[in-house]
Design a protein around this motif. Structure first.
Motif, PDB file in Angstrom:
ATOM      1  N   LEU A  28       3.611  15.666 -25.953  1.00 17.43           N
ATOM      2  CA  LEU A  28       2.318  15.000 -25.957  1.00 17.43           C
ATOM      3  C   LEU A  28       2.420  13.241 -25.806  1.00 17.43           C
ATOM      4  CD1 LEU A  28       0.366  16.736 -28.921  1.00 17.43           C
ATOM      5  CD2 LEU A  28      -0.594  16.610 -26.487  1.00 17.43           C
ATOM      6  N   ASN A  29       3.450  13.016 -25.966  1.00 16.58           N
ATOM      7  CA  ASN A  29       3.570  11.612 -26.053  1.00 16.58           C
ATOM      8  C   ASN A  29       4.680  10.940 -25.034  1.00 16.58           C
ATOM      9  OD1 ASN A  29       1.681  10.898 -28.113  1.00 16.58           O
ATOM     10  ND2 ASN A  29       3.476  11.404 -29.699  1.00 16.58           N
ATOM     11  N   THR A  30       5.031  11.885 -23.801  1.00 17.43           N
ATOM     12  CA  THR A  30       5.975  11.527 -22.913  1.00 17.43           C
ATOM     13  C   THR A  30       5.329  10.922 -21.571  1.00 17.43           C
ATOM     14  OG1 THR A  30       7.393  13.580 -23.564  1.00 17.43           O
ATOM     15  CG2 THR A  30       7.781  12.677 -21.419  1.00 17.43           C
ATOM     16  N   THR A  31       5.851   9.815 -21.325  1.00 18.21           N
ATOM     17  CA  THR A  31       5.078   9.076 -20.265  1.00 18.21           C
ATOM     18  C   THR A  31       5.265   9.810 -19.145  1.00 18.21           C
ATOM     19  OG1 THR A  31       5.961   6.868 -21.618  1.00 18.21           O
ATOM     20  CG2 THR A  31       5.309   6.860 -19.054  1.00 18.21           C
ATOM     21  N   GLY A  32       4.104   9.846 -18.396  1.00 20.30           N
ATOM     22  CA  GLY A  32       4.077  10.537 -17.264  1.00 20.30           C
ATOM     23  C   GLY A  32       4.224  12.036 -17.020  1.00 20.30           C
ATOM     24  N   PHE A  33       4.185  12.582 -18.505  1.00 20.58           N
ATOM     25  CA  PHE A  33       4.413  14.015 -18.391  1.00 20.58           C
ATOM     26  C   PHE A  33       3.231  14.870 -17.738  1.00 20.58           C
ATOM     27  CE2 PHE A  33       4.129  18.063 -20.652  1.00 20.58           C
ATOM     28  CZ  PHE A  33       5.258  18.878 -20.094  1.00 20.58           C
ATOM     29  N   LYS A  34       3.561  16.039 -17.259  1.00 21.40           N
ATOM     30  CA  LYS A  34       2.562  16.854 -16.562  1.00 21.40           C
ATOM     31  C   LYS A  34       2.603  18.169 -17.289  1.00 21.40           C
ATOM     32  CE  LYS A  34       1.154  13.478 -13.970  1.00 21.40           C
ATOM     33  NZ  LYS A  34      -0.301  12.709 -14.413  1.00 21.40           N
ATOM     34  N   GLY A  35       1.416  18.788 -17.857  1.00 21.89           N
ATOM     35  CA  GLY A  35       1.455  19.958 -18.427  1.00 21.89           C
ATOM     36  C   GLY A  35       1.518  21.047 -17.438  1.00 21.89           C
ATOM     37  N   ALA A  36       1.924  22.246 -18.046  1.00 21.91           N
ATOM     38  CA  ALA A  36       2.038  23.341 -17.325  1.00 21.91           C
ATOM     39  C   ALA A  36       1.093  24.592 -17.927  1.00 21.91           C
ATOM     40  CB  ALA A  36       3.334  23.837 -17.290  1.00 21.91           C
ATOM     41  N   ARG A  37       0.832  25.575 -17.152  1.00 15.24           N
ATOM     42  CA  ARG A  37       0.084  26.496 -17.361  1.00 15.24           C
ATOM     43  C   ARG A  37       0.704  27.774 -16.853  1.00 15.24           C
ATOM     44  NH1 ARG A  37      -4.807  25.994 -14.805  1.00 15.24           N
ATOM     45  NH2 ARG A  37      -4.222  27.287 -13.065  1.00 15.24           N
ATOM     46  N   ALA A  38       0.992  28.969 -17.721  1.00 13.95           N
ATOM     47  CA  ALA A  38       1.690  30.296 -17.426  1.00 13.95           C
ATOM     48  C   ALA A  38       0.614  30.877 -16.691  1.00 13.95           C
ATOM     49  CB  ALA A  38       2.212  30.850 -18.523  1.00 13.95           C
ATOM     50  N   GLU A  39       0.720  31.610 -15.813  1.00 18.32           N
ATOM     51  CA  GLU A  39       0.021  32.461 -14.930  1.00 18.32           C
ATOM     52  C   GLU A  39       0.572  33.767 -14.780  1.00 18.32           C
ATOM     53  OE1 GLU A  39      -1.236  30.812 -11.337  1.00 18.32           O
ATOM     54  OE2 GLU A  39      -2.411  29.190 -12.478  1.00 18.32           O
ATOM     55  N   PHE A  40      -0.156  34.984 -14.877  1.00 20.98           N
ATOM     56  CA  PHE A  40       0.321  36.298 -15.098  1.00 20.98           C
ATOM     57  C   PHE A  40      -0.238  37.079 -14.027  1.00 20.98           C
ATOM     58  CE2 PHE A  40       0.624  34.550 -19.045  1.00 20.98           C
ATOM     59  CZ  PHE A  40       1.995  34.400 -19.500  1.00 20.98           C
ATOM     60  N   THR A  41       0.339  38.240 -13.565  1.00 20.89           N
ATOM     61  CA  THR A  41      -0.297  39.334 -12.655  1.00 20.89           C
ATOM     62  C   THR A  41       0.120  40.659 -12.991  1.00 20.89           C
ATOM     63  OG1 THR A  41      -0.518  39.900 -10.261  1.00 20.89           O
ATOM     64  CG2 THR A  41       1.683  39.444 -11.388  1.00 20.89           C
ATOM     65  N   ASP A  42      -0.800  41.728 -12.815  1.00 19.90           N
ATOM     66  CA  ASP A  42      -0.335  42.982 -13.387  1.00 19.90           C
ATOM     67  C   ASP A  42       0.645  43.733 -12.394  1.00 19.90           C
ATOM     68  OD1 ASP A  42      -2.187  42.933 -10.877  1.00 19.90           O
ATOM     69  OD2 ASP A  42      -3.297  44.394 -11.822  1.00 19.90           O
ATOM     70  N   LEU A  43       1.367  44.761 -13.136  1.00 21.61           N
ATOM     71  CA  LEU A  43       2.449  45.131 -12.558  1.00 21.61           C
ATOM     72  C   LEU A  43       2.019  46.504 -11.762  1.00 21.61           C
ATOM     73  CD1 LEU A  43       5.170  45.565 -15.311  1.00 21.61           C
ATOM     74  CD2 LEU A  43       4.976  43.966 -13.438  1.00 21.61           C
TER      75      LEU A  43
END
Length: 262
Positions: A28-43
């Protein structure tokens, strides 16, 4: 029972989701950090009854089949390269990019990496460097007699030399853009590496079309939204619990069947 395996994939997926969210919150307090998002797909799907095929010769084709899904898997962890909030630091060597673009950094191996973290300093020889001591590219050499550094929105660097009235232009900081920012490979320390998925770096001057402007005396904060992350954390936790309930229900059914057989 197949339900055990299916639910297990769901629990594994939500565990990965929780880990991605935890990393976002930790930075949260890391300079220039870009958050990520997990994405899923069905098998893959297993056909219990194939659609479009007649049951017997001479009959009409079955309009709907019975396709049983076998679970879920991780498809990607997408880095979200949204603009973070700019914070005033009053440090003349702190830089933030307001808009698109990445600073170019030369790693110890000589490879060019990219970052949004502009907390720069100068080393023993006067070169502009990152907190890890990696040099900014193109190199900016600050004279030892400089008393003040000014960096304008176009990336031009001026030094006020002791005893001189006019400021001296000592270089220009250029920035890089990519066709697909999500394709950049995160390396840690706020650095990214170009990949075939990101496309080649396109170098330009800050303030040009499609390039952000530099803001001296500012740093870009993390783009993580804590409220959204907490909401996602609760959702992932509930999904994990629901999958565990499926496993518990299957186990109870199996126990009931075993008792009936005995």
């Amino acid at each position: 029972m197949r339900a055990l395996a299916v639910a297990a994939t769901g629990m594994s997926a939500q565990q990965l989701n929780l880990e991605v969210i935890a990393n976002n919150i930790a930075n949260l307090n890391t300079t220039g950090f870009k958050g990520a998002r997990a994405e899923f797909t069905d098998l893959l799907y297993q056909a219990e009854r194939q659609q479009g095929v007649p049951n017997q010769s001479g009959q009409e084709a079955v309009p709907e089949g019975a396709m049983l899904g076998l679970g879920v898997r991780a498809a990607a962890i997408r880095n979200l390269h949204r603009q973070g909030q700019l914070t005033n630091t009053a440090n003349q060597l702190d830089l933030a990019i307001n808009g698109r673009g990445y600073f170019q950094i030369t790693s110890p191996s000589g490879e060019i990496n990219y970052t949004r973290a502009g907390a720069f300093n100068k080393n023993a020889t006067g070169q502009l460097v990152t907190l890890e001591g990696y040099t900014v590219d193109p190199a900016i050499l600050i004279p030892p007699t400089a008393t003040e550094i000014t960096i304008n929105q176009s990336g031009q660097v001026y030094a006020k030399i002791d005893g001189q009235v006019a400021q001296q232009n000592i270089g220009t900081i250029t920035i890089a853009n990519f066709a697909n920012e999500s394709g950049l490979e995160p390396l840690g320390n706020g650095l990214y590496r170009e990949t075939p998925a990101s496309g080649a770096a396109v170098i330009g001057n800050p303030g040009d079309a499609s390039y952000g402007k530099l803001q001296q005396g500012y740093l870009e904060g993390s783009n993580v939204d804590p409220v959204k992350e907490i909401t996602s954390l609760i959702t992932a936790q509930r999904s994990f619990e629901m999958n565990s309930k499926v496993i518990q229900a299957v186990d109870e059914m199996a126990g009931t069947i075993s008792k009936g057989i005995r």
